[in-house]
Write an enzyme that holds these catalytic residues in place. Structure first.
Site, mmCIF file in Angstrom:
data_model
loop_
_atom_site.group_PDB
_atom_site.id
_atom_site.type_symbol
_atom_site.label_atom_id
_atom_site.label_comp_id
_atom_site.label_asym_id
_atom_site.label_seq_id
_atom_site.Cartn_x
_atom_site.Cartn_y
_atom_site.Cartn_z
ATOM 1 N N ILE A 83 31.917 38.127 36.066
ATOM 2 C CA ILE A 83 33.348 37.718 35.163
ATOM 3 C C ILE A 83 34.201 39.189 35.215
ATOM 4 C CG2 ILE A 83 34.339 37.367 32.912
ATOM 5 C CD1 ILE A 83 32.366 34.963 32.636
ATOM 6 N N TYR A 91 22.031 34.927 20.880
ATOM 7 C CA TYR A 91 23.285 35.076 21.457
ATOM 8 C C TYR A 91 24.367 34.466 21.093
ATOM 9 C CZ TYR A 91 26.200 34.510 25.698
ATOM 10 O OH TYR A 91 27.238 34.555 26.571
HETATM 11 P P1 NAP Z 1 26.702 39.322 34.653
HETATM 12 O O1 NAP Z 1 27.188 38.792 35.924
HETATM 13 O O2 NAP Z 1 25.343 39.477 34.385
HETATM 14 O O3 NAP Z 1 27.614 40.562 34.125
HETATM 15 C C1 NAP Z 1 27.028 41.484 33.061
HETATM 16 C C2 NAP Z 1 27.712 42.836 33.138
HETATM 17 O O4 NAP Z 1 27.237 43.479 31.878
HETATM 18 C C3 NAP Z 1 27.270 43.644 34.228
HETATM 19 O O5 NAP Z 1 28.185 44.235 35.077
HETATM 20 C C4 NAP Z 1 26.389 44.688 33.858
HETATM 21 O O6 NAP Z 1 26.223 45.636 34.720
HETATM 22 C C5 NAP Z 1 26.872 44.816 32.526
HETATM 23 N N1 NAP Z 1 25.988 45.414 31.505
HETATM 24 C C6 NAP Z 1 24.904 44.909 31.151
HETATM 25 N N2 NAP Z 1 24.298 45.857 30.136
HETATM 26 C C7 NAP Z 1 25.084 46.769 30.294
HETATM 27 C C8 NAP Z 1 24.891 48.190 29.479
HETATM 28 N N3 NAP Z 1 23.765 48.481 28.681
HETATM 29 N N4 NAP Z 1 25.902 49.097 29.913
HETATM 30 C C9 NAP Z 1 26.987 49.135 30.831
HETATM 31 N N5 NAP Z 1 27.257 47.571 31.102
HETATM 32 C C10 NAP Z 1 26.312 46.822 31.079
HETATM 33 O O7 NAP Z 1 27.211 38.403 33.562
HETATM 34 P P2 NAP Z 1 28.786 37.682 33.373
HETATM 35 O O8 NAP Z 1 28.492 36.233 33.400
HETATM 36 O O9 NAP Z 1 29.590 38.178 34.258
HETATM 37 O O10 NAP Z 1 29.018 37.860 31.838
HETATM 38 C C11 NAP Z 1 30.127 38.679 31.482
HETATM 39 C C12 NAP Z 1 30.258 38.157 30.094
HETATM 40 O O11 NAP Z 1 30.740 37.017 29.999
HETATM 41 C C13 NAP Z 1 29.126 38.711 29.100
HETATM 42 O O12 NAP Z 1 29.752 39.084 27.821
HETATM 43 C C14 NAP Z 1 28.691 37.143 29.093
HETATM 44 O O13 NAP Z 1 28.004 36.927 27.582
HETATM 45 C C15 NAP Z 1 29.885 36.307 28.991
HETATM 46 N N6 NAP Z 1 29.940 34.993 28.991
HETATM 47 C C16 NAP Z 1 29.359 34.528 30.326
HETATM 48 C C17 NAP Z 1 29.083 33.389 30.344
HETATM 49 C C18 NAP Z 1 28.593 32.551 31.748
HETATM 50 O O14 NAP Z 1 28.108 31.487 31.969
HETATM 51 N N7 NAP Z 1 28.755 33.282 32.852
HETATM 52 C C19 NAP Z 1 29.514 32.211 29.492
HETATM 53 C C20 NAP Z 1 30.351 32.726 28.499
HETATM 54 C C21 NAP Z 1 30.181 34.050 28.130
HETATM 55 P P3 NAP Z 1 24.937 46.585 34.746
HETATM 56 O O15 NAP Z 1 23.897 45.709 34.887
HETATM 57 O O16 NAP Z 1 25.150 47.489 36.010
HETATM 58 O O17 NAP Z 1 24.837 47.493 33.601
#
Ligand code: NAP
Length: 249
Positions: A18, A150
């Site tokens: 995202i 979560y």
């Molecule tokens: P994702 O592809 O796993 O991305 C998560 C991101 O967070 C990665 O860029 C990761 O980069 C970064 N991150 C994790 N730990 C970190 C740290 N300690 N310091 C800096 N960066 C960090 O997940 P996504 O689905 O895009 O999720 C993005 C957001 O949307 C999250 O808050 C998630 O809870 C929310 N969300 C997602 C969904 C869904 O279904 N996908 C639904 C609702 C909400 P690095 O690993 O390189 O650090």
């Protein structure tokens, strides 16, 4: 002219899923975007994909000194900030009887504590009429089994937005919640032990959504663009759900 012409944004977790889609859309709309994450490879890939007007900063935002260094870099570049997107998050599951303190702390440290300080530490750089976007989830008011920690972390994010929005009224800074439903991103693979389990989760997630599909990262980026731009100039403290009806229906 783009909707974010000459604006400067920071997107935590901008190197994946995202966050990457948000960074890409913001640049397409004329912004310069700082993407923040821990994995160098994904940062470099994202910069290559977006091409220009994007700067990668490697940082673990749960470590306060690394978060400080993110903003110090933006200051050193001589820039102010118009948009802060607190997006980085993790989503591990565990039922009440299974969750240990380590899992609880890992989720709250990133989803709540780091998100809080991402906003706090960005504020001195923010321009009047700036926009803060905090990424929550359609799960923030749901009861899906195994998701208590979560879901509670994302409910906390929703709560922070309301108070931040109130506190920042006098500076003209708007603060809003962006709550995606199930979206097909690498988080699904990270959280699944095998490719088969990831495929099964994708099928389950699509069925849970009233629209009967998972969302795409670019659909969430459209919501982020609305909240970041003047299109939402009369919106603060609100929650924008981009979830195929997951929380509403
Ligand atoms: P994702 O592809 O796993 O991305 C998560 C991101 O967070 C990665 O860029 C990761 O980069 C970064 N991150 C994790 N730990 C970190 C740290 N300690 N310091 C800096 N960066 C960090 O997940 P996504 O689905 O895009 O999720 C993005 C957001 O949307 C999250 O808050 C998630 O809870 C929310 N969300 C997602 C969904 C869904 O279904 N996908 C639904 C609702 C909400 P690095 O690993 O390189 O650090």
């Amino acid at each position: 002219m783009g909707k974010l012409q000459d604006k400067v944004a920071v997107v935590t977790g901008g190197n994946s899923g995202i966050g990457r889609a948000i960074a890409k859309r913001f640049v397409a709309e004329g912004a310069h975007v700082y993407i923040v994450g821990r994995r160098e490879v994904d940062l470099a890939e994202t910069v290559a994909e977006i091409g220009s007007s994007v700067t990668a900063i490697r940082a673990d935002i749960t470590k306060m000194e690394e978060l400080d260094a993110v903003y110090a870099r933006i200051v050193a570049d001589g820039r102010k900030l118009d948009v802060v997107v607190a997006n980085a998050g993790r989503a591990e599951s565990g039922k009440l009887g299974e969750v240990d303190a380590d899992l609880f702390d890992k989720i709250f440290n990133l989803n709540v504590r780091a998100a809080f300080f991402t906003v706090q530490k960005g504020l001195p750089l923010m321009t009047a009429q700036g926009s803060v976007i905090m990424v929550s989830s359609s799960l923030n008011n749901r009861s899906d089994s195994g998701m208590s920690v979560y879901n509670a972390s994302k409910a906390a994010v929703r709560s922070l937005v309301k108070t931040f929005a109130n506190e920042l009224l006098s500076r003209g800074i708007r603060v809003n919640t962006l709550s995606p439903g199930p979206v097909d991103t690498p988080i699904v693979d990270t959280n699944s032990p095998t490719p088969e389990a990831a495929a099964a989760f994708r099928e389950y997630a699509a069925n849970e959504v009233p629209m009967k599909r998972m969302g795409r990262p670019d659909e969430v980026a459209s919501g982020a663009l609305f909240l970041a731009s003047d299109e939402s100039s009369f919106c603060t403290g609100m929650e924008l759900r981009v979830d195929g009806g997951h929380a509403e229906l």
